[in-house]
Every structure is written in C-alpha cells, then in structure tokens.
Scaffold this motif. Structure first.
Motif, PDB file in Angstrom:
ATOM      1  N   ALA A 217       0.870  -1.185   0.000  1.00 39.00           N
ATOM      2  CA  ALA A 217       0.000   0.000   0.000  1.00 39.00           C
ATOM      3  C   ALA A 217       0.902   1.230   0.000  1.00 39.00           C
ATOM      4  CB  ALA A 217      -0.906   0.007   1.226  1.00 39.00           C
ATOM      5  N   LEU A 218       0.820   2.035  -1.056  1.00 40.08           N
ATOM      6  CA  LEU A 218       1.739   3.148  -1.263  1.00 40.08           C
ATOM      7  C   LEU A 218       0.993   4.474  -1.246  1.00 40.08           C
ATOM      8  CD1 LEU A 218       3.504   1.268  -4.103  1.00 40.08           C
ATOM      9  CD2 LEU A 218       4.747   2.136  -2.127  1.00 40.08           C
ATOM     10  N   GLY A 219       1.612   5.463  -0.570  1.00 37.19           N
ATOM     11  CA  GLY A 219       1.089   6.819  -0.617  1.00 37.19           C
ATOM     12  C   GLY A 219       0.306   7.255   0.605  1.00 37.19           C
ATOM     13  N   GLU A 220       0.376   6.502   1.713  1.00 40.51           N
ATOM     14  CA  GLU A 220      -0.374   6.886   2.900  1.00 40.51           C
ATOM     15  C   GLU A 220       0.356   6.392   4.149  1.00 40.51           C
ATOM     16  OE1 GLU A 220      -2.248   8.604   5.279  1.00 40.51           O
ATOM     17  OE2 GLU A 220      -3.430   8.786   3.427  1.00 40.51           O
ATOM     18  N   GLU A 221       0.538   7.298   5.134  1.00 39.69           N
ATOM     19  CA  GLU A 221       1.236   6.930   6.359  1.00 39.69           C
ATOM     20  C   GLU A 221       0.282   6.683   7.527  1.00 39.69           C
ATOM     21  OE1 GLU A 221       2.235  11.518   7.813  1.00 39.69           O
ATOM     22  OE2 GLU A 221       3.847  10.161   7.198  1.00 39.69           O
ATOM     23  N   ASP A 222      -1.019   6.747   7.301  1.00 40.08           N
ATOM     24  CA  ASP A 222      -2.015   6.538   8.348  1.00 40.08           C
ATOM     25  C   ASP A 222      -1.815   5.166   9.003  1.00 40.08           C
ATOM     26  OD1 ASP A 222      -4.373   6.077   9.837  1.00 40.08           O
ATOM     27  OD2 ASP A 222      -5.574   7.269   8.459  1.00 40.08           O
ATOM     28  N   PRO A 223      -1.715   5.097  10.331  1.00 42.09           N
ATOM     29  CA  PRO A 223      -1.551   3.791  10.993  1.00 42.09           C
ATOM     30  C   PRO A 223      -2.726   2.856  10.745  1.00 42.09           C
ATOM     31  CG  PRO A 223      -1.961   5.549  12.598  1.00 42.09           C
ATOM     32  CD  PRO A 223      -1.686   6.209  11.301  1.00 42.09           C
ATOM     33  N   ALA A 224      -3.866   3.368  10.307  1.00 45.46           N
ATOM     34  CA  ALA A 224      -4.980   2.498   9.952  1.00 45.46           C
ATOM     35  C   ALA A 224      -4.614   1.592   8.779  1.00 45.46           C
ATOM     36  CB  ALA A 224      -6.212   3.333   9.605  1.00 45.46           C
ATOM     37  N   VAL A 225      -3.738   2.071   7.884  1.00 51.20           N
ATOM     38  CA  VAL A 225      -3.296   1.244   6.767  1.00 51.20           C
ATOM     39  C   VAL A 225      -2.422   0.100   7.281  1.00 51.20           C
ATOM     40  CG1 VAL A 225      -2.058   1.219   4.572  1.00 51.20           C
ATOM     41  CG2 VAL A 225      -3.449   3.198   5.190  1.00 51.20           C
ATOM     42  N   ASP A 226      -1.578   0.364   8.283  1.00 52.77           N
ATOM     43  CA  ASP A 226      -0.761  -0.689   8.880  1.00 52.77           C
ATOM     44  C   ASP A 226      -1.652  -1.793   9.434  1.00 52.77           C
ATOM     45  OD1 ASP A 226       0.538   1.877   8.784  1.00 52.77           O
ATOM     46  OD2 ASP A 226       2.135   1.106  10.057  1.00 52.77           O
ATOM     47  N   ALA A 227      -2.680  -1.388  10.188  1.00 52.08           N
ATOM     48  CA  ALA A 227      -3.593  -2.369  10.779  1.00 52.08           C
ATOM     49  C   ALA A 227      -4.359  -3.121   9.699  1.00 52.08           C
ATOM     50  CB  ALA A 227      -4.568  -1.664  11.729  1.00 52.08           C
ATOM     51  N   GLU A 228      -4.761  -2.411   8.654  1.00 53.69           N
ATOM     52  CA  GLU A 228      -5.465  -3.058   7.539  1.00 53.69           C
ATOM     53  C   GLU A 228      -4.603  -4.129   6.900  1.00 53.69           C
ATOM     54  OE1 GLU A 228      -5.775  -1.454   3.201  1.00 53.69           O
ATOM     55  OE2 GLU A 228      -7.562  -0.752   4.258  1.00 53.69           O
ATOM     56  N   MET A 229      -3.335  -3.808   6.672  1.00 58.70           N
ATOM     57  CA  MET A 229      -2.419  -4.748   6.030  1.00 58.70           C
ATOM     58  C   MET A 229      -2.254  -6.016   6.860  1.00 58.70           C
ATOM     59  SD  MET A 229      -0.262  -5.074   3.374  1.00 58.70           S
ATOM     60  CE  MET A 229      -0.021  -3.392   2.807  1.00 58.70           C
ATOM     61  N   ILE A 230      -2.058  -5.853   8.156  1.00 56.33           N
ATOM     62  CA  ILE A 230      -1.886  -7.004   9.038  1.00 56.33           C
ATOM     63  C   ILE A 230      -3.201  -7.781   9.145  1.00 56.33           C
ATOM     64  CG2 ILE A 230      -1.340  -7.704  11.399  1.00 56.33           C
ATOM     65  CD1 ILE A 230       0.461  -5.172  11.555  1.00 56.33           C
ATOM     66  N   GLY A 231      -4.326  -7.052   9.238  1.00 54.78           N
ATOM     67  CA  GLY A 231      -5.623  -7.705   9.307  1.00 54.78           C
ATOM     68  C   GLY A 231      -5.942  -8.490   8.051  1.00 54.78           C
ATOM     69  N   LEU A 232      -5.558  -7.955   6.893  1.00 54.26           N
ATOM     70  CA  LEU A 232      -5.770  -8.655   5.628  1.00 54.26           C
ATOM     71  C   LEU A 232      -5.074 -10.017   5.641  1.00 54.26           C
ATOM     72  CD1 LEU A 232      -5.196  -7.056   2.088  1.00 54.26           C
ATOM     73  CD2 LEU A 232      -4.403  -9.345   2.631  1.00 54.26           C
ATOM     74  N   LEU A 233      -3.799 -10.019   6.007  1.00 54.56           N
ATOM     75  CA  LEU A 233      -3.047 -11.263   5.984  1.00 54.56           C
ATOM     76  C   LEU A 233      -3.581 -12.256   7.006  1.00 54.56           C
ATOM     77  CD1 LEU A 233      -0.808 -12.915   4.785  1.00 54.56           C
ATOM     78  CD2 LEU A 233       0.821 -11.775   6.292  1.00 54.56           C
ATOM     79  N   TYR A 234      -3.963 -11.756   8.177  1.00 50.59           N
ATOM     80  CA  TYR A 234      -4.522 -12.654   9.183  1.00 50.59           C
ATOM     81  C   TYR A 234      -5.823 -13.275   8.670  1.00 50.59           C
ATOM     82  CZ  TYR A 234      -5.966 -14.532  13.675  1.00 50.59           C
ATOM     83  OH  TYR A 234      -6.350 -15.389  14.677  1.00 50.59           O
ATOM     84  N   GLN A 235      -6.612 -12.502   7.938  1.00 49.26           N
ATOM     85  CA  GLN A 235      -7.862 -13.033   7.401  1.00 49.26           C
ATOM     86  C   GLN A 235      -7.603 -14.088   6.327  1.00 49.26           C
ATOM     87  OE1 GLN A 235     -10.884 -10.099   6.764  1.00 49.26           O
ATOM     88  NE2 GLN A 235     -12.152 -11.436   5.495  1.00 49.26           N
ATOM     89  N   VAL A 236      -6.525 -13.930   5.562  1.00 49.68           N
ATOM     90  CA  VAL A 236      -6.158 -14.977   4.597  1.00 49.68           C
ATOM     91  C   VAL A 236      -5.908 -16.290   5.330  1.00 49.68           C
ATOM     92  CG1 VAL A 236      -4.389 -15.752   2.960  1.00 49.68           C
ATOM     93  CG2 VAL A 236      -5.242 -13.408   2.849  1.00 49.68           C
ATOM     94  N   TYR A 237      -5.137 -16.222   6.419  1.00 53.38           N
ATOM     95  CA  TYR A 237      -4.823 -17.445   7.165  1.00 53.38           C
ATOM     96  C   TYR A 237      -6.070 -18.072   7.775  1.00 53.38           C
ATOM     97  CZ  TYR A 237       0.148 -16.329   6.730  1.00 53.38           C
ATOM     98  OH  TYR A 237       1.401 -16.067   6.243  1.00 53.38           O
TER      99      TYR A 237
END
Length: 431
Positions: A139-159
C-alpha cells in the motif's frame, strides 16, 4: 547409460498432487486481497541489480550473499547491464509505481502480487527454497496507521480463511529517521565491547547494518541480543503515537498480536511498523513485513509512505499440511467414454463424443492405446468418474448409448445402467 538429470538444489517441481494446495491458497489470497480493495500487479522476473542494492542496502544478506546476478550482453554502445533475478517483490512494485505515474492516482495505491517466483541463493531450509513463490501486498502513498492495521488484518484473514489455527502476530516499531540514528549509536555502544565474541556476520553487521545485530540467529549471540537496549525505549513521540494507534486499530480486526522489541526485519528500507506471523504449534515463521516510508525516495521519487508484506506460499502450504488441512477435492470426471468396437470407426466415434462433451463443458476422460473393453472398464472404474458412457456399434446404429452409473451402490446391474439417446446425452449428463 545417459546421465539422469535432477532438479537443482533449492529448486523443485510442483507436482499435480500438490497443485490443489496451490490453487486453494491462491484463491483465498486473491479473494481477501480484493475484498480489502487491493488490485493485482505483476512485475518482471529480471531487474537491474542496482535496484536491489539501493533498496535492500549493503550489508544485508540479500545483497551480499543471496542474489542470482549476471552481466547482460553489451548493447551497441558497449554498455553492459548487471541484472538479477528478483530476490523480493517490494522493490519492483515501488519501481513500477514510480515508472507508471501511479503517484498521480488517489492514494493509497493498494496492490497485490500472487504466485510470483523469487530467487535467493541462500541455504535451503524446511519450507524455504532458492526459488520460492510469494503472495504479497503493498500500500503506497499513505502513512495513516490504519493502513498498517489493515495490512496485518488482511493477511490474518487470509490465514483464517484457509482454516489455519494458532497463528500469532508479533509487531514492533523500529522508529524513523528522527529517532533510529540515536538508537543505533546506543546499540553500537552496547555491542562494541562484545564484538570480539560475536559471530563473523555480526562483526560485519556492526559496521554496515547495526540494526541487524538483533536479527542474528547464531546461538553464541542470543544472550547479547536478549540484554541489548530496546528500540521501543528510544522512539520519538510521533513514532510512539503511530505505534500506539496501530495497536488500537488492530483490535478491530481481531488479530491476536504481541509486541516483540527484537523484530527488526532484514532490509534497510523498513521504518516504524514491522511485523511477523508465526505458527505457535511449531514456531514456524510464516512471513514478515513492515512500513517503508523512504523507499520511493531511494529510487528517485518523492517522499512516499508505504507498507507491505511478502508471504511464502511454500511455507503456507507446509503449515496447512502440518495442521491436517486439505484443500477441496478437484472436480472429478463426469463421464468416461469406453468403446467396445475396436475398429477405426469405433475409435473415431469415441473421440468425436469425448470432444463433443468437453466442448459442452463436461469433464470427460477416455482410454487410449486400443485397450480391450475389459481394460477400458477397469480404467473407467479407477477414474473416479460419475458415469461410464459405453459405445457399442449396434446401439450407435440405433442412435443410442449405454450410460453406467459408476458411483451407484449395490450389485444390481440393471439399476446402474440405462440406455440414452445419443443426441440427448449432453442434457442427461448435465442434470
């Protein structure tokens, strides 16, 4: 006797029996990534070596030991490029983001890649190969910590979508350009009197990439790592606030996480949030990722915040097998065509029917090599097909075929097979 060739060390064939696992993982990864608004990107297998040297950094194992690099043939002007098989996915994605002007799009630009091969010439290990394949998101172009949580949440949901259990997430903040340089000096002051007893790699890391001293796996250095000053105690206020927000937002995604101050990641471009996923059953590291807010600038772009991860598909499949999770069975054949008239005309009728059924979208098999009717029926019974379609010249002359239910229980032959009009066979099999 001719030499028998084998696959190279660290490379392997992905055989048909393993393909259902790959399709299972790829389907779950793509569906969840798209659910979160990520779009697929594919980058070239080859890039200029300097792309990885600039982004990964001198002193990292990738640059110093692990890349497959070679000189290309010189062009007409005599210029010769040094090329590398990609060792990781992030650098190529950021290069594509800059090259194609994606920074002009609404930000963040959310991208994923799936099944792409990466090459590292390190020592093969369990679930880790010199050629391995990754599912990754950036995810490029945003430093909002909500994006960090989204990224980790996405991968956890894959598992969790794959059915994996006992997955633990470890997170840390490694600071930024404001606070990390001071911490690195504190870390070097701690290690300086201990350096003579460190492993050879750590003695190099001390000068080239001090943060990676905390990433050493050698037993002789573990006590030093445990007692080393923690970067979490030296974060600046903006980094501390960012990391606190990430932890708050992660709770919304119901991700079971712990803070581990020793997670630093192995590449120079990481800043602030870093994370790793581990199976608590066998302590198998599944993947890692993190924020890289300065990477685009290294490649000549404007300041562009970014965060991403790379998850090895081989590791995921290994964990699926460890936990006894099997992918859905592949679609078995609907029909197996057997021909009892072994003349050229009989064989032609069988091939014509098989082609017709397949063109109608019906999965169909047949026996090859002019086998006897008995041998063909043996193959039909072993094929897993729902039905055997029996072609007999006298029935075909009347526009009929016999359909035998191969999955029916009991021994009553008449209840297992019926005559069907040849021109109504497709409709019968599509029921």
């Amino acid at each position: 006797m001719p030499e028998q060739y084998k696959s190279l060390q660290g490379f392997r064939d992905i055989l048909p029996e393993d393909q259902p696992y790959w399709r299972y993982v790829e389907k779950a990864a793509a569906e969840v990534a798209q659910l979160y608004g990520y779009r697929r990107i594919e980058t070239p297998l080859l890039e200029e070596t300097s792309l990885f040297r600039r982004t990964s950094g001198e002193g990292t194992d990738i640059v110093d030991k692990e890349m497959y690099s070679f000189d290309d043939r010189a062009d007409k002007e005599g210029h010769r490029l040094n090329l590398s098989l990609r060792p990781e996915g992030t650098a190529g994605v950021v290069r594509a983001y800059l090259e194609h002007g994606m920074f002009k799009l609404p930000q963040p630009v959310k991208l994923y890649y799936l099944g792409e091969a990466m090459f590292r010439r390190d020592k093969p290990q369990a679930g880790r190969y010199r050629e391995h394949h990754q599912f990754g998101c950036e995810a490029l172009g945003e430093e909002d910590p909500a994006v960090d949580a989204e990224m980790i949440g996405l991968l956890y949901q894959v598992y969790t979508t794959l059915g994996l259990k006992d997955i633990q997430v470890y997170i840390n903040s490694i600071g930024d350009g404001n606070c990390r340089p001071q911490y690195i000096e504190i870390l070097k002051d701690y290690y300086r009197p201990l350096l003579d007893s460190c492993c050879d790699d750590c003695q190099v890391r001390f000068h080239k990439n001090p943060l990676r001293l905390l990433d050493c796996k050698e037993p002789q250095d573990q006590a030093k790592i445990a007692n080393a000053p923690k970067i979490s105690d030296h974060l600046c206020e903006p980094c501390r606030e960012h990391f606190a927000a990430v932890q708050t937002f992660l709770k919304a995604y119901e991700v079971p996480f712990s803070v581990d101050p020793l997670i630093v990641r192995g590449l120079d471009y990481y800043t602030r949030t870093v994370f790793e996923f581990t199976s608590t059953r066998d302590k198998l590291a599944l993947n890692g990722g993190g924020r890289y807010d300065g990477l685009a600038e290294i490649l000549g772009g404007q300041h562009t915040p970014g965060i991403g991860f790379g998850a090895g598909i081989e590791r995921i499949i290994q964990e699926l097998k460890r936990q006894g999770i099997t992918p859905p069975e592949e679609l078995r054949p609907r029909a197996f065509v057997a021909y009892f008239d072994r003349t050229p005309e009989g064989k032609n009728a069988a091939v014509q029917l098989v082609a017709e059924l397949r063109l109608a979208g019906i999965k169909t098999e047949m026996s090859y090599g002019d086998r006897s009717p008995k041998a063909q029926m043996k193959r039909a019974n072993g094929s897993g097909a729902d039905y055997a379609v029996l072609l007999k010249s006298e029935e075909l002359a009347e526009g009929l075929v016999t359909v035998k239910d191969l999955q029916a229980a009991g021994t009553d032959i008449d209840s297992k097979q019926v005559q069907v009009k040849r021109d109504e066979l497709i409709a019968y099999l599509q029921q």
